[in-house]
Design a protein around this motif. Structure first.
Motif, PDB file in Angstrom:
ATOM      1  N   THR A 173       0.828  -1.207   0.000  1.00 15.18           N
ATOM      2  CA  THR A 173       0.000   0.000   0.000  1.00 15.18           C
ATOM      3  C   THR A 173       0.860   1.255   0.000  1.00 15.18           C
ATOM      4  O   THR A 173       0.681   2.138  -0.832  1.00 15.18           O
ATOM      5  CB  THR A 173      -0.937   0.009   1.230  1.00 15.18           C
ATOM      6  OG1 THR A 173      -1.771  -1.152   1.180  1.00 15.18           O
ATOM      7  CG2 THR A 173      -1.796   1.255   1.264  1.00 15.18           C
ATOM      8  N   GLU A 174       1.799   1.329   0.916  1.00 14.31           N
ATOM      9  CA  GLU A 174       2.621   2.529   1.058  1.00 14.31           C
ATOM     10  C   GLU A 174       3.624   2.697  -0.081  1.00 14.31           C
ATOM     11  O   GLU A 174       3.878   3.808  -0.533  1.00 14.31           O
ATOM     12  CB  GLU A 174       3.356   2.507   2.400  1.00 14.31           C
ATOM     13  CG  GLU A 174       2.428   2.621   3.587  1.00 14.31           C
ATOM     14  CD  GLU A 174       3.132   2.448   4.919  1.00 14.31           C
ATOM     15  OE1 GLU A 174       4.372   2.240   4.940  1.00 14.31           O
ATOM     16  OE2 GLU A 174       2.444   2.497   5.950  1.00 14.31           O
TER      17      GLU A 174
ATOM     18  N   LEU B 250       4.072   5.253  -6.760  1.00 14.74           N
ATOM     19  CA  LEU B 250       4.488   4.788  -8.088  1.00 14.74           C
ATOM     20  C   LEU B 250       3.308   4.735  -9.053  1.00 14.74           C
ATOM     21  O   LEU B 250       3.430   5.105 -10.222  1.00 14.74           O
ATOM     22  CB  LEU B 250       5.163   3.421  -7.985  1.00 14.74           C
ATOM     23  CG  LEU B 250       6.510   3.404  -7.279  1.00 14.74           C
ATOM     24  CD1 LEU B 250       6.997   1.973  -7.096  1.00 14.74           C
ATOM     25  CD2 LEU B 250       7.532   4.231  -8.025  1.00 14.74           C
ATOM     26  N   LEU B 251       2.162   4.293  -8.564  1.00  8.20           N
ATOM     27  CA  LEU B 251       0.969   4.240  -9.407  1.00  8.20           C
ATOM     28  C   LEU B 251       0.543   5.640  -9.835  1.00  8.20           C
ATOM     29  O   LEU B 251       0.051   5.832 -10.950  1.00  8.20           O
ATOM     30  CB  LEU B 251      -0.161   3.501  -8.692  1.00  8.20           C
ATOM     31  CG  LEU B 251       0.111   2.015  -8.406  1.00  8.20           C
ATOM     32  CD1 LEU B 251      -1.015   1.414  -7.579  1.00  8.20           C
ATOM     33  CD2 LEU B 251       0.337   1.219  -9.681  1.00  8.20           C
ATOM     34  N   HIS B 252       0.778   6.620  -8.983  1.00  9.68           N
ATOM     35  CA  HIS B 252       0.462   8.016  -9.327  1.00  9.68           C
ATOM     36  C   HIS B 252       1.475   8.602 -10.310  1.00  9.68           C
ATOM     37  O   HIS B 252       1.194   9.609 -10.955  1.00  9.68           O
ATOM     38  CB  HIS B 252       0.378   8.886  -8.067  1.00  9.68           C
ATOM     39  CG  HIS B 252      -0.853   8.627  -7.269  1.00  9.68           C
ATOM     40  ND1 HIS B 252      -2.117   8.965  -7.693  1.00  9.68           N
ATOM     41  CD2 HIS B 252      -1.015   8.029  -6.068  1.00  9.68           C
ATOM     42  CE1 HIS B 252      -3.001   8.601  -6.794  1.00  9.68           C
ATOM     43  NE2 HIS B 252      -2.361   8.024  -5.797  1.00  9.68           N
TER      44      HIS B 252
ATOM     45  N   ASN C  32       1.875   0.927 -13.580  1.00 11.99           N
ATOM     46  CA  ASN C  32       0.607   0.193 -13.538  1.00 11.99           C
ATOM     47  C   ASN C  32       0.868  -1.242 -13.132  1.00 11.99           C
ATOM     48  O   ASN C  32       1.935  -1.797 -13.434  1.00 11.99           O
ATOM     49  CB  ASN C  32      -0.049   0.188 -14.930  1.00 11.99           C
ATOM     50  CG  ASN C  32      -0.411   1.571 -15.376  1.00 11.99           C
ATOM     51  OD1 ASN C  32      -1.284   2.202 -14.809  1.00 11.99           O
ATOM     52  ND2 ASN C  32       0.288   2.071 -16.390  1.00 11.99           N
ATOM     53  N   MET C  33      -0.117  -1.846 -12.502  1.00 15.33           N
ATOM     54  CA  MET C  33      -0.033  -3.257 -12.184  1.00 15.33           C
ATOM     55  C   MET C  33      -0.192  -4.059 -13.468  1.00 15.33           C
ATOM     56  O   MET C  33      -0.938  -3.667 -14.369  1.00 15.33           O
ATOM     57  CB  MET C  33      -1.125  -3.662 -11.188  1.00 15.33           C
ATOM     58  CG  MET C  33      -1.009  -2.981  -9.822  1.00 15.33           C
ATOM     59  SD  MET C  33       0.544  -3.298  -8.956  1.00 15.33           S
ATOM     60  CE  MET C  33       0.505  -5.083  -8.783  1.00 15.33           C
TER      61      MET C  33
ATOM     62  N   ALA D  95      12.182   1.099  -9.420  1.00 15.12           N
ATOM     63  CA  ALA D  95      11.179   1.951 -10.078  1.00 15.12           C
ATOM     64  C   ALA D  95      11.380   3.413  -9.695  1.00 15.12           C
ATOM     65  O   ALA D  95      11.332   4.293 -10.561  1.00 15.12           O
ATOM     66  CB  ALA D  95       9.763   1.483  -9.693  1.00 15.12           C
ATOM     67  N   ARG D  96      11.606   3.669  -8.421  1.00 16.01           N
ATOM     68  CA  ARG D  96      11.849   5.060  -7.981  1.00 16.01           C
ATOM     69  C   ARG D  96      13.109   5.628  -8.643  1.00 16.01           C
ATOM     70  O   ARG D  96      13.137   6.788  -9.068  1.00 16.01           O
ATOM     71  CB  ARG D  96      11.951   5.129  -6.453  1.00 16.01           C
ATOM     72  CG  ARG D  96      10.638   4.891  -5.734  1.00 16.01           C
ATOM     73  CD  ARG D  96      10.732   5.166  -4.247  1.00 16.01           C
ATOM     74  NE  ARG D  96      11.678   4.309  -3.548  1.00 16.01           N
ATOM     75  CZ  ARG D  96      11.361   3.173  -2.931  1.00 16.01           C
ATOM     76  NH1 ARG D  96      10.108   2.745  -2.906  1.00 16.01           N
ATOM     77  NH2 ARG D  96      12.291   2.474  -2.307  1.00 16.01           N
ATOM     78  N   LYS D  97      14.159   4.825  -8.736  1.00 14.91           N
ATOM     79  CA  LYS D  97      15.402   5.271  -9.363  1.00 14.91           C
ATOM     80  C   LYS D  97      15.175   5.564 -10.853  1.00 14.91           C
ATOM     81  O   LYS D  97      15.642   6.565 -11.380  1.00 14.91           O
ATOM     82  CB  LYS D  97      16.508   4.228  -9.165  1.00 14.91           C
ATOM     83  CG  LYS D  97      17.827   4.575  -9.830  1.00 14.91           C
ATOM     84  CD  LYS D  97      18.374   5.948  -9.442  1.00 14.91           C
ATOM     85  CE  LYS D  97      19.003   5.930  -8.083  1.00 14.91           C
ATOM     86  NZ  LYS D  97      19.653   7.232  -7.757  1.00 14.91           N
TER      87      LYS D  97
END
Length: 98
Positions: free
Chosen positions: A11-12, A17-19, A23-24, A90-92
């Motif tokens: 959730t956290e 990332l989804l924003h 996408n899943m 993903a953040r990187k």
């Protein structure tokens, strides 16, 4: 071996990332994003910078490049799903694309 995300981590960790355009992946515990660049050289340069981090962290993406587009899928194969390693990469990738 990495542990799959807990419900709280999911959730956290996934929400921001989804924003940001991730996408899943349907039918799989993975996330996907398409990055767009102005040229092949720009896309390949970004991929090279990402590859250096992926190698450093021993966590390699599934990706596909055509000209200025790079489609990325992240999932930890030895955990058969998402782990903190996927969220970190993903953040990187997002930060390197800015």
């Amino acid at each position: 071996m990495s542990d799959r995300l807990t419900d709280t981590q999911r959730t956290e960790g996934l929400e921001p990332l989804l924003h940001s355009g991730w996408n899943m992946v349907e039918g799989r515990d993975a996330i996907r994003k398409t990055f767009g660049f102005r040229s092949f050289v720009e896309a390949f340069g970004w991929m090279t910078r990402c590859a250096l981090w992926a190698e450093k962290w021993n966590h390699h993406p599934e990706w596909f490049n055509v000209y200025g587009r790079v489609d990325v899928t992240l999932s930890t194969h030895d955990a058969d799903g998402l782990t903190e390693r996927d969220l970190r990469l993903a953040r990187k990738m997002d930060s390197l694309a800015e």
